[in-house]
Design an enzyme around this catalytic site. Sequence first.
Site, mmCIF file in Angstrom:
data_model
loop_
_atom_site.group_PDB
_atom_site.id
_atom_site.type_symbol
_atom_site.label_atom_id
_atom_site.label_comp_id
_atom_site.label_asym_id
_atom_site.label_seq_id
_atom_site.Cartn_x
_atom_site.Cartn_y
_atom_site.Cartn_z
ATOM 1 N N ARG A 160 39.937 -47.000 -78.066
ATOM 2 C CA ARG A 160 38.608 -46.400 -78.192
ATOM 3 C C ARG A 160 37.705 -46.813 -77.039
ATOM 4 N NH1 ARG A 160 36.775 -47.298 -84.389
ATOM 5 N NH2 ARG A 160 34.884 -47.945 -83.297
ATOM 6 N N ARG A 171 28.026 -54.231 -80.868
ATOM 7 C CA ARG A 171 28.209 -53.675 -82.214
ATOM 8 C C ARG A 171 28.094 -54.771 -83.271
ATOM 9 N NH1 ARG A 171 33.709 -51.143 -80.839
ATOM 10 N NH2 ARG A 171 34.040 -51.070 -83.082
#
Length: 219
Positions: A160, A171
Amino acid sequence: MNLLIMGKPGAGKGTLASIMQDNYHITHISTGNIFREEIAKQSPLGIAVESFITKGELVPDELTNNIVKSVLTQGHFPNGFMLDGYPRTKDQAIALDRILTELNMPLNFVVDIEVDDEVLLKRITGRRVCSGCNTIYHISLHPSIKQDVCDVCGGILIQREDDKEESVRKRIQIYNQKTEPLLDYYRQKNLIVTLDGRFKREDVFEFVETKLGITHGNH
Ligand code: AP5
Ligand code: MG
């Protein structure tokens, strides 16, 4: 059975949801997967969200809430749904309450997957995802039979865009600031059930049957 699946990036939300969808036929709805599919198509939505996702930032609430509302309104969930990665902010949690009340689809549980921080980075940096069907692998913890090829559909496995170390750290930081406080919100509603993030496949069946009370699986 309508569930939320919560946990830090790399906790195993997608892995758990996929085992539960295959064995208990509860529909898996992942806002992250929806966004990544739109980015792959380069649709107007995909173009609008791409830079947020690559940097590891949250997509704005209004956009995200509208998507979830339309998926829940238009979908058909004979065995219920699992929302993975939504809600992530207080605004989203309030919007979700409103949507579920309107649709008369109350939540049964919020599953919180608990994992130590040092495990997360190893999991995420080794993760590979099928570009065709989204099946999740890990180069050492859960490898595909043939390197870089999906066992399920033969698609190519990719890393990803937001799995680079800098985005992952961002994140995790955003999760701690904005998403973790939601656990208290759901604790007050008595909906939280915790799952140890080191789960093995068979632990999932045990968890689902004893903690969630679902007994109609086909494993
Ligand atoms: P999203 O796709 O939701 O990513 P995330 O929350 O960061 O979580 P991950 O998908 O990275 O981890 P996971 O918990 O699913 O772990 P997995 O099962 O893959 O969101 C991505 C981005 O989209 C966000 O940053 C944001 O930009 C945007 N977005 C999405 N929703 C949004 C929202 N509501 N609002 C705003 N923006 C939003 O497992 C990880 C690895 O570990 C795999 O390799 C797996 O094989 C391995 N593994 C998993 N479980 C185990 C286990 N028990 N034992 C051993 N290995 C395991
Ligand atoms: Mg995921």
